[in-house]
Design an enzyme around this catalytic site. Structure first.
Site, PDB file in Angstrom:
ATOM      1  CE1 TYR A 115      -9.986   9.073 -10.101  1.00  0.00           C
ATOM      2  CE2 TYR A 115     -11.218  10.415 -11.653  1.00  0.00           C
ATOM      3  CZ  TYR A 115     -10.335   9.392 -11.401  1.00  0.00           C
ATOM      4  OH  TYR A 115      -9.787   8.684 -12.440  1.00  0.00           O
ATOM      5  CE  LYS A 174      -6.577   9.806 -10.931  1.00  0.00           C
ATOM      6  NZ  LYS A 174      -5.429   8.926 -11.156  1.00  0.00           N
ATOM      7  CG  ASP A 185      -1.816   1.157   1.354  1.00  0.00           C
ATOM      8  OD1 ASP A 185      -1.712   2.107   0.541  1.00  0.00           O
ATOM      9  OD2 ASP A 185      -2.662   1.145   2.277  1.00  0.00           O
TER      10      ASP A 185
END
Length: 191
Positions: free
Chosen positions: A159, A163, A67
């Site tokens: 998100y 990004k 991870d």
């Protein structure tokens, strides 16, 4: 596409590190690189069986499980990379797209986890890979963003923000490593 065999005595090609190799895009990238004769180091976290299969199928020179939002995961990657003098590329295909909440609704822990995986882990892995890319004198970084990193729709703030930030990270790498390491962002649509 085929590649010419390496000439006798030639140095072997440095590998490309593919992060998120078990996702749809990551596995396709890994298979394509391998088919073209490029050695790959594959990384995955939650799909360890698929990662082992992909590593075997593609003849990966190394496999890393972990991870990358944790120190243990980053340490495992660092330990693996220590076995290589150079890299020819870093392709980051890892990421998550959390539940569709509004800015007012999103839970702080989900927001933070999204930024940790989609942005902070990308920076941490790039910082590990850059010395090896520099050593190759022709390395490339490819960060997978999203069309939501260009224009974020409602209910996708975490998100989209994560990004969008990849573009800034790639621009910084490109400026800092100019003439040595190339850095680009790709922004695919839904897959």
């Amino acid at each position: 596409m085929s590649t010419l065999p390496e000439s006798p005595g030639a140095q072997p090609r440095p590998p490309v590190l593919v992060l998120g190799a078990t996702g749809d895009l990551g596995s396709a990238v890994t298979r394509r690189l391998s088919a073209e004769g490029t050695p790959v180091i594959v990384h995955g976290y939650s799909r360890t069986t698929e990662l082992a299969y992909l590593a075997d199928e593609t003849g990966a020179v190394a496999r890393v499980e972990g991870d990358l939002t944790t120190d243990d995961g980053v340490d495992a990657l660092a330990e693996t990379l220590a076995g290589f003098e150079t890299l020819s590329g870093l392709i980051n295909c890892s990421g998550i797209n959390p539940s569709p909440d509004t800015v007012a609704e999103i839970d702080r822990s989900e927001w933070q986890h999204t930024l940790d995986l989609n942005l902070t882990s990308v920076w941490r892995t790039a910082s590990l890979a850059l010395p090896k890319l520099r050593a190759a004198r022709s390395g490339a970084v490819v960060l997978v963003s999203s069309v939501f990193g260009i224009r974020t729709p409602s209910r996708r703030a975490a998100y989209g923000v994560s990004k969008h930030a990849l573009t800034g990270l790639a621009q910084a790498i490109a400026q800092e490593e100019e003439g040595i390491v190339r850095a680009n962002v790709v922004a695919p649509g839904p897959m």
